[in-house]
Write a protein that holds these residues in place. Structure first.
Motif, PDB file in Angstrom:
ATOM      1  N   GLY A 296       0.777  -1.228   0.000  1.00 40.11           N
ATOM      2  CA  GLY A 296       0.000   0.000   0.000  1.00 40.11           C
ATOM      3  C   GLY A 296       0.809   1.278   0.000  1.00 40.11           C
ATOM      4  N   LEU A 297       2.129   1.192  -0.146  1.00 40.27           N
ATOM      5  CA  LEU A 297       2.962   2.391  -0.115  1.00 40.27           C
ATOM      6  C   LEU A 297       3.116   2.973  -1.518  1.00 40.27           C
ATOM      7  CD1 LEU A 297       5.827   1.387   2.363  1.00 40.27           C
ATOM      8  CD2 LEU A 297       3.609   2.449   2.851  1.00 40.27           C
ATOM      9  N   GLY A 298       2.899   4.271  -1.631  1.00 40.78           N
ATOM     10  CA  GLY A 298       3.073   4.957  -2.905  1.00 40.78           C
ATOM     11  C   GLY A 298       1.914   4.737  -3.862  1.00 40.78           C
ATOM     12  N   GLY A 299       2.014   5.351  -5.041  1.00 39.61           N
ATOM     13  CA  GLY A 299       0.972   5.222  -6.047  1.00 39.61           C
ATOM     14  C   GLY A 299       1.407   5.879  -7.338  1.00 39.61           C
ATOM     15  N   GLY A 300       0.521   5.847  -8.333  1.00 43.37           N
ATOM     16  CA  GLY A 300       0.839   6.450  -9.615  1.00 43.37           C
ATOM     17  C   GLY A 300       1.083   5.418 -10.701  1.00 43.37           C
ATOM     18  N   SER A 301       1.713   5.851 -11.791  1.00 42.12           N
ATOM     19  CA  SER A 301       1.858   4.975 -12.944  1.00 42.12           C
ATOM     20  C   SER A 301       3.209   5.148 -13.622  1.00 42.12           C
ATOM     21  CB  SER A 301       0.744   5.251 -13.964  1.00 42.12           C
ATOM     22  OG  SER A 301       0.849   6.588 -14.446  1.00 42.12           O
ATOM     23  N   ILE A 302       3.609   4.100 -14.355  1.00 39.12           N
ATOM     24  CA  ILE A 302       4.834   4.102 -15.161  1.00 39.12           C
ATOM     25  C   ILE A 302       4.458   3.633 -16.560  1.00 39.12           C
ATOM     26  CG2 ILE A 302       7.195   3.247 -15.404  1.00 39.12           C
ATOM     27  CD1 ILE A 302       7.054   2.444 -12.430  1.00 39.12           C
ATOM     28  N   GLU A 303       4.857   4.383 -17.576  1.00 42.74           N
ATOM     29  CA  GLU A 303       4.631   3.991 -18.973  1.00 42.74           C
ATOM     30  C   GLU A 303       5.965   3.548 -19.558  1.00 42.74           C
ATOM     31  OE1 GLU A 303       1.588   3.870 -20.186  1.00 42.74           O
ATOM     32  OE2 GLU A 303       0.824   4.683 -18.285  1.00 42.74           O
ATOM     33  N   LEU A 304       6.045   2.291 -19.953  1.00 42.00           N
ATOM     34  CA  LEU A 304       7.293   1.667 -20.400  1.00 42.00           C
ATOM     35  C   LEU A 304       7.279   1.418 -21.901  1.00 42.00           C
ATOM     36  CD1 LEU A 304      10.008   0.163 -19.685  1.00 42.00           C
ATOM     37  CD2 LEU A 304       8.598  -1.913 -19.500  1.00 42.00           C
ATOM     38  N   GLU A 305       8.429   1.641 -22.531  1.00 44.17           N
ATOM     39  CA  GLU A 305       8.633   1.258 -23.930  1.00 44.17           C
ATOM     40  C   GLU A 305       9.852   0.351 -23.989  1.00 44.17           C
ATOM     41  OE1 GLU A 305       8.903   4.589 -26.527  1.00 44.17           O
ATOM     42  OE2 GLU A 305       7.148   5.586 -25.674  1.00 44.17           O
ATOM     43  N   LEU A 306       9.642  -0.897 -24.397  1.00 45.67           N
ATOM     44  CA  LEU A 306      10.716  -1.889 -24.488  1.00 45.67           C
ATOM     45  C   LEU A 306      10.327  -2.918 -25.538  1.00 45.67           C
ATOM     46  CD1 LEU A 306      13.403  -3.026 -23.277  1.00 45.67           C
ATOM     47  CD2 LEU A 306      11.978  -4.362 -21.715  1.00 45.67           C
ATOM     48  N   LEU A 307      11.282  -3.335 -26.353  1.00 44.51           N
ATOM     49  CA  LEU A 307      11.058  -4.325 -27.405  1.00 44.51           C
ATOM     50  C   LEU A 307      10.015  -3.847 -28.411  1.00 44.51           C
ATOM     51  CD1 LEU A 307      10.993  -7.517 -25.149  1.00 44.51           C
ATOM     52  CD2 LEU A 307      12.902  -6.675 -26.530  1.00 44.51           C
TER      53      LEU A 307
END
Length: 368
Positions: A221-232
């Motif tokens: 439950g610690l932290g929040g938000g999003s990551i958008e990744l570009e790979l391969l």
């Protein structure tokens, strides 16, 4: 210092702790020295912070050779320096040979297993003045002990058992490094209500530590938000708001931070995981990429960047820093795949983080 899953986080601070509870004793196959000191004060038992009316106790124990022995301890509650317990703890030494044995002082025990030394070796324990302050957000939870030996090498690790004061806080074991003039947190083999231990190949100056910051019990439950990744060549979205994912930071004494973002997402046929570790300087403006790791259970492949070790060209920039809210982007040439090769990874993130530090790992040579 940077927070990484492969490394232990270290830091520094000061403390006051309970006086040393008991005198030295030995359980060995050779001669021992180390007179028990006395005072006019009432006696205490061998547990820090407790007292009773007894003056001396003798309890049967078993040596490392398997032979029943008797260990005698005497104790006093005389007021002494909190970190040295100098009145109660006169240095002790003992000759310990190939059959192994033990040496004890003021609640600390040096345990030599059978076969660790080829001939009789003089081992010693002394309580010493702290040569440096404890790490950041740590305080001494025991006297500072110096363990010595008249030999440079052992064929098996020597077990060190240190006492610690009663505490509900997080405990750790530390070793003094003369080159850096600092105490470093090391892995603890076992922790009980009264002791903390580890097996080592090199003796020196050690102390038990207690954390001065009340960290959460886990990252749940610690932290929040999003990551958008570009790979391969494929985009992927990771949410820190999903159960089990987290965004955390750990402070350093100089005001810098180490941050870790970890997320797992479900995909057709399996899971993908992403972990990003980076540091931010005390100003909060300059970031340094420490590590990135992407793994897939679908392809059984992974790609990794670790600064100055695996991959190259790791860069991270911050577009917004507002308290514990971080927005930015990163890129790195990762290494992995099957067959192994370089692969460019790029990601943007908009996350919040909360303070957390992983406890010292529980590890021991030949441990359980």
């Amino acid at each position: 210092m940077l927070l990484m899953h492969r490394f232990t986080i270290l830091s520094s601070l000061c403390l006051v702790l309970a006086a040393c509870p008991s005198n030295g004793s030995t359980t060995t196959d050779g001669a021992s020295t180390g007179p028990a000191s006395t005072t006019d004060g009432p006696a205490t038992d061998s547990t820090p912070g407790t007292t009773d009316d007894s003056t001396t106790s003798a309890a049967p124990t078993t040596s490392s050779t398997g032979e029943p022995t008797t260990t005698t301890e005497s104790s006093t509650d005389a007021t002494t320096d909190a970190t040295t317990g100098a009145v109660e703890c006169e240095p002790v030494t003992a000759q310990i040979g190939p059959d192994g044995g033990e040496l004890s002082l003021c609640g600390a025990t040096l345990r030599v297993p059978a076969g660790a030394v080829a001939t009789d070796v003089e081992f010693g324990i002394a309580v010493v003045e702290p040569p440096a302050e404890p790490p950041f957000e740590q305080a001494f939870a025991s006297p500072v002990f110096e363990f010595t030996a008249g030999a440079d090498a052992f064929t098996q690790p020597i077990e060190l058992i240190l006492p610690h004061e009663p505490t509900e806080g997080r405990l750790a074991l530390s070793q003094y490094d003369a080159l850096s003039n600092q105490f470093w947190i090391i892995e603890a083999c076992a922790v009980t209500d009264t002791t903390i231990s580890q097996s080592v190949f090199q003796l020196g100056v050690f102390a038990a530590l207690r954390g001065t910051y009340d960290y959460p019990d886990s990252t749940n439950g610690l932290g929040g938000g999003s990551i958008e990744l570009e790979l391969l060549g494929m985009p992927a979205s990771f949410s820190l708001d999903e159960p089990g994912n987290f965004g955390i930071f750990s402070d350093a004494e100089d005001g810098s931070r180490g941050l870790t973002l970890k997320a797992i997402r479900e995909i057709d046929g399996g899971l993908e995981s992403l972990r990003i570790d980076f540091g931010v300087d005390a100003s909060g403006e300059t970031a340094t990429l420490t590590a990135v790791e992407w793994l897939s259970t679908v392809t059984s492949e992974g790609y990794t960047y670790i600064a100055d070790l695996i991959g190259s060209d790791g860069v991270i920039t911050l577009d917004l820093v507002d308290g514990d809210h971080y927005v930015g982007e990163l890129s790195a040439v990762t290494f992995g795949g099957n067959p192994q090769h370089d692969e460019i990874l790029h990601a943007t993130f908009d996350v919040t983080v909360e303070k957390f530090a992983f406890p010292p790992e529980l590890g021991c040579f030949g441990g359980e």
